[in-house]
Design an enzyme around this catalytic site. Sequence first.
Site, PDB file in Angstrom:
ATOM      1  CB  THR A   1     -10.717  -6.095   8.822  1.00  0.00           C
ATOM      2  OG1 THR A   1      -9.917  -5.477   7.823  1.00  0.00           O
ATOM      3  CG2 THR A   1     -10.771  -7.577   8.555  1.00  0.00           C
TER       4      THR A   1
ATOM      5  NE  ARG B   1      -2.434   0.656   7.842  1.00  0.00           N
ATOM      6  CZ  ARG B   1      -3.651   1.004   8.209  1.00  0.00           C
ATOM      7  NH1 ARG B   1      -3.920   2.271   8.434  1.00  0.00           N
ATOM      8  NH2 ARG B   1      -4.600   0.102   8.347  1.00  0.00           N
TER       9      ARG B   1
ATOM     10  CG  ASP C   1      -1.954  -1.142   1.123  1.00  0.00           C
ATOM     11  OD1 ASP C   1      -2.343  -1.490  -0.011  1.00  0.00           O
ATOM     12  OD2 ASP C   1      -2.350  -1.676   2.167  1.00  0.00           O
TER      13      ASP C   1
ATOM     14  NE  ARG D   1      -2.581  -2.883  12.584  1.00  0.00           N
ATOM     15  CZ  ARG D   1      -2.797  -3.082  11.275  1.00  0.00           C
ATOM     16  NH1 ARG D   1      -2.384  -4.179  10.672  1.00  0.00           N
ATOM     17  NH2 ARG D   1      -3.422  -2.176  10.550  1.00  0.00           N
TER      18      ARG D   1
ATOM     19  CB  THR E   1     -19.487  -3.776 -15.084  1.00  0.00           C
ATOM     20  OG1 THR E   1     -20.470  -3.074 -15.846  1.00  0.00           O
ATOM     21  CG2 THR E   1     -18.225  -2.942 -15.004  1.00  0.00           C
TER      22      THR E   1
ATOM     23  CD  GLN F   1      -7.629  -3.041   9.054  1.00  0.00           C
ATOM     24  OE1 GLN F   1      -8.856  -3.175   9.106  1.00  0.00           O
ATOM     25  NE2 GLN F   1      -6.909  -3.475   8.048  1.00  0.00           N
TER      26      GLN F   1
ATOM     27  CG  ASP G   1      -7.449  -6.059  -1.841  1.00  0.00           C
ATOM     28  OD1 ASP G   1      -8.597  -6.483  -2.079  1.00  0.00           O
ATOM     29  OD2 ASP G   1      -7.116  -5.551  -0.752  1.00  0.00           O
ATOM     30  CG  MET G   2      -8.307  -5.083  -8.784  1.00  0.00           C
ATOM     31  SD  MET G   2      -7.557  -3.439  -8.893  1.00  0.00           S
ATOM     32  CE  MET G   2      -6.302  -3.510  -7.620  1.00  0.00           C
ATOM     33  CE  LYS G   3     -10.819  -4.432   0.301  1.00  0.00           C
ATOM     34  NZ  LYS G   3      -9.390  -4.189   0.095  1.00  0.00           N
ATOM     35  CG  LEU G   4     -13.259  -6.264  -9.341  1.00  0.00           C
ATOM     36  CD1 LEU G   4     -13.300  -7.302 -10.456  1.00  0.00           C
ATOM     37  CD2 LEU G   4     -12.845  -4.907  -9.887  1.00  0.00           C
ATOM     38  CG  LEU G   5     -20.196  -3.722  -5.289  1.00  0.00           C
ATOM     39  CD1 LEU G   5     -20.845  -5.099  -5.391  1.00  0.00           C
ATOM     40  CD2 LEU G   5     -20.404  -3.182  -3.879  1.00  0.00           C
ATOM     41  CG  ASP G   6     -19.962  -1.710 -11.896  1.00  0.00           C
ATOM     42  OD1 ASP G   6     -21.151  -1.565 -12.247  1.00  0.00           O
ATOM     43  OD2 ASP G   6     -19.079  -0.878 -12.125  1.00  0.00           O
ATOM     44  CB  ILE G   7     -24.261  -4.002 -13.215  1.00  0.00           C
ATOM     45  CG1 ILE G   7     -23.388  -3.559 -14.386  1.00  0.00           C
ATOM     46  CG2 ILE G   7     -25.055  -2.841 -12.615  1.00  0.00           C
ATOM     47  CD1 ILE G   7     -24.199  -3.099 -15.600  1.00  0.00           C
TER      48      ILE G   7
ATOM     49  CE  LYS H   1      -4.029  -6.296   0.567  1.00  0.00           C
ATOM     50  NZ  LYS H   1      -4.738  -5.147  -0.042  1.00  0.00           N
TER      51      LYS H   1
END
Length: 232
Positions: A120, A212, A15, A182, A73, A191, A64-70, A37
Amino acid sequence: MTTSRADARLFVALDMPDVTAAEALIDKLGDDVAAYKIGLELLFGGGIALAQQLKRDGKSVFLDMKLLDIPNTVEKAVANIGTLGLDYLTVHGTDRKTLDAAVMGRGSSRLKLLAVTVLTSLDALDLVEQGIGDTTPAQLVVRRALMAKAAGFDGVIASGHEAAEVRAAVGPNFLIVTPGIRLSAGPDKDQARVMTPAAAIAAGATHLVVGRPITAALDPLAVVRQVLAGLA
Ligand code: C5P
């Protein structure tokens, strides 16, 4: 000669804003890390090219794209991502149609699909705010894990706090990838549901995502080795 102690169950979350920063960390971690990742931040800083370079270097790569759409798509996006030759991809696991579309889109590619159950960073009060406070985070995670399994997903993202309940519900051959790791217990910046590496594995997690605690450390390799000790 140093023996590599890398463990593919540990994903280090890159990240960071650009490839220069990510490569500096990857160089420091060397053979001690086998899996990375790449998420939304690095995506816009050369993340895809880096993902492919990591594959050429023999690493396992989790996008880690966390896709959410119709569904249409999501299906087309997963099909396109499948051509990149990467290993894992996340899709938000909130509705069955999206999950089914992702499985269709994967086709015969090697991508392993992971459903994000409940972030999380969320706790019970956040669910109340969303109008779904009649269920606890753990109940919702288990429900969504069963839905993802039924759709043909390979696993879920879930915190260590729900790992045991998810494992009991989905059986042995389903991946549980656990962020919110952690090295010591206690409150954290954003978190809400955190756990130590050893406790998460004991609870049934198959993989850990650590960001992190490693990326912000003065000595990231020392932290990686501490996490690996917890996995051993
Ligand atoms: O820095 P930290 O260890 O908290 O990073 C956790 C990583 O896992 C981040 O890249 C975050 O996007 C990801 N993640 C998460 N919770 C989820 C799914 C992914 O924290 N439910």
